[in-house]
Design an enzyme around this catalytic site. Structure first.
Site, PDB file in Angstrom:
ATOM      1  N   LYS A 226      -6.332 -30.144 -15.243  1.00 28.58           N
ATOM      2  CA  LYS A 226      -6.062 -31.188 -14.244  1.00 28.58           C
ATOM      3  C   LYS A 226      -5.921 -32.465 -15.064  1.00 28.58           C
ATOM      4  O   LYS A 226      -6.898 -32.968 -15.620  1.00 28.58           O
ATOM      5  CB  LYS A 226      -7.223 -31.288 -13.243  1.00 28.58           C
TER       6      LYS A 226
ATOM      7  N   GLY B  78     -15.166 -37.870 -18.661  1.00 30.89           N
ATOM      8  CA  GLY B  78     -14.910 -38.926 -17.682  1.00 30.89           C
ATOM      9  C   GLY B  78     -16.199 -39.629 -17.315  1.00 30.89           C
ATOM     10  O   GLY B  78     -17.154 -39.660 -18.108  1.00 30.89           O
ATOM     11  N   SER B  79     -16.238 -40.144 -16.098  1.00 29.76           N
ATOM     12  CA  SER B  79     -17.364 -41.002 -15.724  1.00 29.76           C
ATOM     13  C   SER B  79     -18.633 -40.183 -15.493  1.00 29.76           C
ATOM     14  O   SER B  79     -18.587 -38.998 -15.157  1.00 29.76           O
ATOM     15  CB  SER B  79     -17.030 -41.785 -14.456  1.00 29.76           C
TER      16      SER B  79
ATOM     17  N   GLY C 111     -19.126 -36.625 -13.508  1.00 30.36           N
ATOM     18  CA  GLY C 111     -19.677 -35.537 -14.327  1.00 30.36           C
ATOM     19  C   GLY C 111     -20.902 -34.912 -13.679  1.00 30.36           C
ATOM     20  O   GLY C 111     -21.055 -33.686 -13.660  1.00 30.36           O
TER      21      GLY C 111
ATOM     22  N   GLU D 226     -18.683 -34.640 -21.108  1.00 31.17           N
ATOM     23  CA  GLU D 226     -18.632 -35.758 -22.056  1.00 31.17           C
ATOM     24  C   GLU D 226     -18.460 -37.019 -21.220  1.00 31.17           C
ATOM     25  O   GLU D 226     -17.401 -37.213 -20.624  1.00 31.17           O
ATOM     26  CB  GLU D 226     -17.436 -35.539 -22.997  1.00 31.17           C
TER      27      GLU D 226
ATOM     28  N   CYS E 156     -15.291 -44.214 -24.838  1.00 31.20           N
ATOM     29  CA  CYS E 156     -16.716 -43.887 -24.610  1.00 31.20           C
ATOM     30  C   CYS E 156     -17.527 -44.310 -25.813  1.00 31.20           C
ATOM     31  O   CYS E 156     -18.733 -44.498 -25.727  1.00 31.20           O
ATOM     32  CB  CYS E 156     -16.973 -42.416 -24.334  1.00 31.20           C
TER      33      CYS E 156
ATOM     34  N   GLU F 171     -22.439 -49.217 -18.753  1.00 40.61           N
ATOM     35  CA  GLU F 171     -21.136 -49.058 -19.414  1.00 40.61           C
ATOM     36  C   GLU F 171     -20.089 -49.906 -18.693  1.00 40.61           C
ATOM     37  O   GLU F 171     -19.915 -49.788 -17.483  1.00 40.61           O
ATOM     38  CB  GLU F 171     -20.716 -47.583 -19.400  1.00 40.61           C
TER      39      GLU F 171
HETATM   40  C1  UN1 Z   1     -13.636 -41.934 -26.909  1.00 41.99           C
HETATM   41  O1  UN1 Z   1     -14.345 -42.804 -27.403  1.00 41.99           O
HETATM   42  O2  UN1 Z   1     -13.435 -41.910 -25.697  1.00 41.99           O
HETATM   43  O3  UN1 Z   1     -13.956 -41.706 -32.224  1.00 41.99           O
HETATM   44  C2  UN1 Z   1     -12.977 -40.919 -27.785  1.00 41.99           C
HETATM   45  C3  UN1 Z   1     -12.910 -42.213 -31.841  1.00 41.99           C
HETATM   46  C4  UN1 Z   1     -11.776 -41.331 -31.382  1.00 41.99           C
HETATM   47  C5  UN1 Z   1     -12.126 -40.609 -30.130  1.00 41.99           C
HETATM   48  C6  UN1 Z   1     -12.809 -41.491 -29.144  1.00 41.99           C
HETATM   49  N1  UN1 Z   1     -11.435 -40.423 -32.437  1.00 41.99           N
HETATM   50  O4  UN1 Z   1     -12.768 -43.404 -31.834  1.00 41.99           O
END
Ligand code: UN1
Length: 508
Positions: A186, A238-239, A243, A260, A294, A396
């Protein structure tokens, strides 16, 4: 006149489709949604099917019917197709990069890095086709053999976010495939084109029909995938709120779920740090991808002895950052993804000013003049004198906003970094090896950097976080194989008689 113009625009917007059982099909809902350029909302990147439960059912049925053939295809052969996929992605890197910037907003260099990460992930993980190591171990009875192999989990539902439109889908898709699973993706509703580009490349590489399926759309499609009885695993990025809901739904059916989610990552800057290097790292960590990672450096925890100097240098650099359309090579910070995100981020800036009473050192405004009014632009924003417990120091924000927090001792800094609900990434700038190792030991995050920012993870190391960031899984590296396979223990008794483990005495 205005109507005619609108009609023409509508007609010229390209339509994209779901990919189900090797066919490109529209949604049975008959509905479509627009993929809008966040730097210029008059630019419609494409029109995509708004999928419903029927579409998800069809995609799952296709993935189910392809499962046995794909599982039985030897892993080195599966990998061979994935190496071809890597080549196709590499050849199309420039086009995919341009399209990603147009649909997502991040600057071209970063979009190129995103596509490159998908390429790296594909080559690296395809290599597992000739490894996927199991192990042998002695059996406790004579003339008996014991070993363990990985087996595919089955049908995987992959739900992906907007911020890494090709890298994150690849982190899930490629390992799922090399391990012998079939998938339904999705795609992120703000960035469906990058997923389509990835999946079209899978088709071109020769991945058999039904092995990879894509439904485009919103929560309705995601929920149908999560609730489908034939789906064995959900991998979600995602959020945190979504999650958690997914985890609850998966628990009802004993589905495997890999999550994640959020982060509230911090960089510690010690008094012995190379300040200029720490400022550059902080800029990159806090404002790269407009802070929509993230792993973004949303807290800068700075030693009191250098606090003033650090803040001055940081603010001076932040004020000079060039905000604009990511397609312009001079741009350093692009727009944020959509109006909702812009309002949420702006809401946090207000919280920082009014509720938390932190010092707004620079930025803080939406950019609305000239070309900026076409998109979702926010000034890179720095709050100083932030206390660890303030909302902007805890929650966040997922935007171009960072908070500087002063401290006196390394232990105090570590407590500040660890004192949030998340545990994805952390960093320390210091020249002192003892301090660096002590921090590496004490920082309770899934990723930790010394003398660089909290972003920049590489595909051959595990990616994921502690506490509220996830549920214990790690993507990337070889660790991702533990998500997409289950262990099977195999015992072969060649003694020709009944031998009872734990019960029979073994004669020596
Ligand atoms: C994310 O932070 O949502 O480590 C992923 C990084 C990237 C992946 C980040 N390779 O900055």
């Amino acid at each position: 006149m205005a109507n005619t113009k609108q009609e023409t625009t509508k007609k010229t917007v390209k339509k994209y489709y779901n990919y189900i059982g090797g066919e490109w099909v529209k949604s049975s809902s008959g509905e479509w949604f627009d993929n809008v350029n966040p730097a210029d909302t008059s630019d419609i990147v494409g029109r995509f099917p708004a999928s419903n439960e029927d579409d998800v059912n069809a995609a799952v049925a296709a993935a189910k019917s392809a499962a046995t053939r794909w599982r039985r295809t030897p892993a080195p052969k599966r990998a061979e197709i994935l190496f071809t996929l890597g080549e196709i992605l590499r050849k199309n890197k420039d086009a995919f990069t341009q399209q990603m910037t147009r649909e997502m907003g991040k600057v071209l260099k970063e979009a190129g890095g995103d596509v490159q990460e998908a390429i790296d992930c594909t080559y690296y993980t395809a290599g597992e086709g000739r490894r996927l190591h199991g192990f042998t171990t002695p059996a406790e009875m004579p003339n008996k053999f014991a070993m363990c192999v990985r087996q595919p989990v089955g049908l995987c539902g992959l739900i992906t976010p907007f911020n890494f439109p090709m890298a994150i889908p690849s982190w899930k898709l490629i390992p799922a495939l090399v391990c012998g699973n079939t998938v339904v993706i999705k795609s992120g509703e703000d960035v469906p084109l990058s997923t389509i580009n990835l999946v079209k490349s899978c088709e071109e590489a020769g991945i058999p029909k039904g092995v990879v399926n894509v439904v485009n759309g919103f929560g309705e499609a995601g929920a149908a995938l999560v609730d489908h009885k034939d789906v064995r695993l959900i991998s979600f990025t995602g959020s945190t709120s979504t999650g958690r809901r997914i985890a609850e739904a998966c628990a009802r059916d004993n589905k495997i779920v890999s999550l994640e989610m959020g982060g509230k990552n911090a960089i510690i800057v010690m008094d012995d740090a190379d300040i200029d290097n720490a400022v550059e790292g902080s800029l990159w960590g806090a404002f790269g991808t407009s802070g929509q990672r993230c792993t973004a450096s949303s807290r800068l925890v700075v030693h009191k002895k250098i606090y003033k100097k650090f803040c001055e240098k940081l603010v001076e650099r932040v004020k000079k950052l060039r905000v604009g359309n990511g397609l312009d090579p001079r741009t350093e910070v692009g727009p944020v993804i959509n109006e909702r995100a812009m309002e949420k981020i702006h809401g946090y800036i207000e919280i920082g000013k009014i509720h938390d009473n932190a010092t707004l050192a620079c930025g803080g405004n939406r950019l609305t003049k000239g070309d900026y009014k076409k998109g979702y632009f926010i000034e890179p924003t720095v709050f100083t004198d932030v206390k660890p417990g303030m909302r902007i120091g805890q929650e966040e924000i997922f935007g171009p906003v960072t908070s500087v927090i002063p401290f006196s001792t390394l232990d105090e800094a570590i407590e500040i970094v660890n004192g949030v609900a998340y545990g994805l990434s952390s960093a320390i700038y210091t020249q002192d090896v003892n301090q660096a190792f002590y921090a590496m030991q004490e920082l309770y995050t899934g990723i930790c950097y010394v003398n660089s920012a909290t972003i920049g993870a590489e595909v051959h190391l595990p990616f994921g976080g502690t506490k509220g960031t996830g549920n214990g899984h790690r993507e990337a590296g070889t660790q991702v194989l533990d998500i997409f396979t289950e262990w099977k223990a195999l015992y072969v008794d060649y003694s020709g008689k009944l031998q009872k483990a734990q019960i029979d005495e073994v004669e020596i």
